[in-house]
Design an enzyme around this catalytic site. Sequence first.
Site, mmCIF file in Angstrom:
data_model
loop_
_atom_site.group_PDB
_atom_site.id
_atom_site.type_symbol
_atom_site.label_atom_id
_atom_site.label_comp_id
_atom_site.label_asym_id
_atom_site.label_seq_id
_atom_site.Cartn_x
_atom_site.Cartn_y
_atom_site.Cartn_z
ATOM 1 N N ARG A 24 -8.724 -14.504 7.446
ATOM 2 C CA ARG A 24 -8.994 -15.221 8.699
ATOM 3 C C ARG A 24 -9.930 -16.405 8.566
ATOM 4 O O ARG A 24 -9.715 -17.400 9.270
ATOM 5 C CB ARG A 24 -9.458 -14.216 9.773
ATOM 6 C CG ARG A 24 -8.296 -13.368 10.275
ATOM 7 C CD ARG A 24 -8.731 -12.111 10.966
ATOM 8 N NE ARG A 24 -9.223 -11.118 9.992
ATOM 9 C CZ ARG A 24 -9.659 -9.907 10.319
ATOM 10 N NH1 ARG A 24 -9.680 -9.529 11.581
ATOM 11 N NH2 ARG A 24 -10.070 -9.074 9.384
ATOM 12 N N GLN A 29 -13.896 -6.233 9.415
ATOM 13 C CA GLN A 29 -14.331 -5.868 8.067
ATOM 14 C C GLN A 29 -15.752 -5.317 8.118
ATOM 15 O O GLN A 29 -16.575 -5.767 8.906
ATOM 16 C CB GLN A 29 -14.284 -7.090 7.131
ATOM 17 C CG GLN A 29 -12.876 -7.625 6.912
ATOM 18 C CD GLN A 29 -12.059 -6.736 5.969
ATOM 19 O OE1 GLN A 29 -12.425 -5.599 5.684
ATOM 20 N NE2 GLN A 29 -10.932 -7.263 5.514
ATOM 21 N N THR A 77 -11.555 -1.775 2.993
ATOM 22 C CA THR A 77 -12.860 -2.399 3.257
ATOM 23 C C THR A 77 -13.249 -2.352 4.737
ATOM 24 O O THR A 77 -14.368 -2.689 5.090
ATOM 25 C CB THR A 77 -12.867 -3.855 2.769
ATOM 26 O OG1 THR A 77 -11.683 -4.492 3.219
ATOM 27 C CG2 THR A 77 -12.935 -3.929 1.264
ATOM 28 N N ASP A 85 6.380 11.392 -5.063
ATOM 29 C CA ASP A 85 6.531 10.677 -6.335
ATOM 30 C C ASP A 85 7.883 9.981 -6.466
ATOM 31 O O ASP A 85 7.971 8.831 -6.899
ATOM 32 C CB ASP A 85 6.366 11.643 -7.520
ATOM 33 C CG ASP A 85 4.981 12.270 -7.552
ATOM 34 O OD1 ASP A 85 4.176 11.960 -6.648
ATOM 35 O OD2 ASP A 85 4.714 13.070 -8.457
ATOM 36 N N ASN A 86 8.957 10.697 -6.109
ATOM 37 C CA ASN A 86 10.289 10.121 -6.295
ATOM 38 C C ASN A 86 10.465 8.854 -5.462
ATOM 39 O O ASN A 86 11.028 7.857 -5.937
ATOM 40 C CB ASN A 86 11.358 11.150 -5.912
ATOM 41 C CG ASN A 86 12.741 10.585 -6.099
ATOM 42 O OD1 ASN A 86 13.116 10.186 -7.197
ATOM 43 N ND2 ASN A 86 13.500 10.498 -5.012
ATOM 44 N N ASP A 114 3.570 7.899 -0.977
ATOM 45 C CA ASP A 114 4.673 8.767 -0.560
ATOM 46 C C ASP A 114 4.883 9.795 -1.668
ATOM 47 O O ASP A 114 4.099 9.839 -2.629
ATOM 48 C CB ASP A 114 5.942 7.924 -0.310
ATOM 49 C CG ASP A 114 6.832 8.548 0.759
ATOM 50 O OD1 ASP A 114 7.072 9.776 0.671
ATOM 51 O OD2 ASP A 114 7.279 7.841 1.664
ATOM 52 N N ARG A 153 -16.386 -13.115 3.263
ATOM 53 C CA ARG A 153 -16.723 -13.953 4.417
ATOM 54 C C ARG A 153 -17.686 -15.057 3.989
ATOM 55 O O ARG A 153 -18.842 -14.775 3.653
ATOM 56 C CB ARG A 153 -17.386 -13.105 5.522
ATOM 57 C CG ARG A 153 -16.410 -12.160 6.223
ATOM 58 C CD ARG A 153 -15.377 -12.924 7.016
ATOM 59 N NE ARG A 153 -14.409 -12.058 7.679
ATOM 60 C CZ ARG A 153 -13.197 -11.730 7.183
ATOM 61 N NH1 ARG A 153 -12.807 -12.179 6.008
ATOM 62 N NH2 ARG A 153 -12.384 -10.973 7.877
ATOM 63 N N LYS A 196 0.831 -1.221 0.000
ATOM 64 C CA LYS A 196 0.000 0.000 0.000
ATOM 65 C C LYS A 196 0.858 1.261 0.000
ATOM 66 O O LYS A 196 0.835 2.058 0.933
ATOM 67 C CB LYS A 196 -0.967 -0.008 1.184
ATOM 68 C CG LYS A 196 -1.982 -1.146 1.138
ATOM 69 C CD LYS A 196 -3.060 -0.993 2.206
ATOM 70 C CE LYS A 196 -4.074 -2.118 2.168
ATOM 71 N NZ LYS A 196 -3.620 -3.370 2.783
#
Length: 241
Positions: free
Chosen positions: A218, A197, A127, A76-77, A74, A188, A71
């Site tokens: 899970r 969730q 989610t 761009d560089n 940050d 689920r 995920k």
Amino acid sequence: MLMNRFAPTTAIDRLVLPLDVPNVDAARTLVAATNGRVGVYKIGMELQFAGGLDYACELAGDGHKVFLDVKLLDIDNTVTQAVKNIAKMGMTFVTIHAYPKTMRAAVEALREADAPDLCLLGVTVLTSMSEDDLAAAGYRGPVANLVEARALDARTAGMGGIVCAATEADRMRAILGDDMVIVTPGIRPAGSAAGDQRRVMTPADAIRAGSDYLVVGRPISKAADPAAAADAVVTEIAAAL
Ligand code: C5P
């Protein structure tokens, strides 16, 4: 019919198992228990901070499809350099938060890295987030609007797919068309606990809604028999296809 080169072929291909466990030994145990029953292993933050990055490369080296759920968000560089390094790891999927600038940087880095086997996924809205959670974070309007805007931004940026709740998959398929992968966590099977969730769906309903890959954590990893739990999800996926 999905046209994307990352399209799954079999029901097993569609099942993504997160290795959300405290250490690599526990991950090895879960992989051994589910080997051949799962299409993709996902390595998220928990394991990344406990040897998971090396283990991700090891799994890929052993021929497994690996989803690095890092995920990224940050400047761009930094995202550019991170994607260039990730492109050397043999991963199949990697996640980027679906901010337009960030996704553009990631797509450009992937092009420069010449890594056509890596699929960049834009995380629309987690989610676990409800409307109230988003309001508390300063966002206005329904979750669905934000998910839709971010999905369209992902398409414009040239991402390979998106991550969204299964409850949003049918709408996403309608607006994105057939050339982007839709990955849905928050799955689920009937009778299992939702946990943290919020926007959840069963595997069969998620497939019918147009989801390509289902992330089921899970309900499999905490089951007394993870292999049987994975098989049950795959059977449900196959029946819904
Ligand atoms: O155990 P569970 O099935 O809830 O696991 C869902 C997995 O999917 C976790 O690894 C979580 O980090 C991930 N995920 C999510 N929602 C997103 C993106 C990833 O739940 N939007």
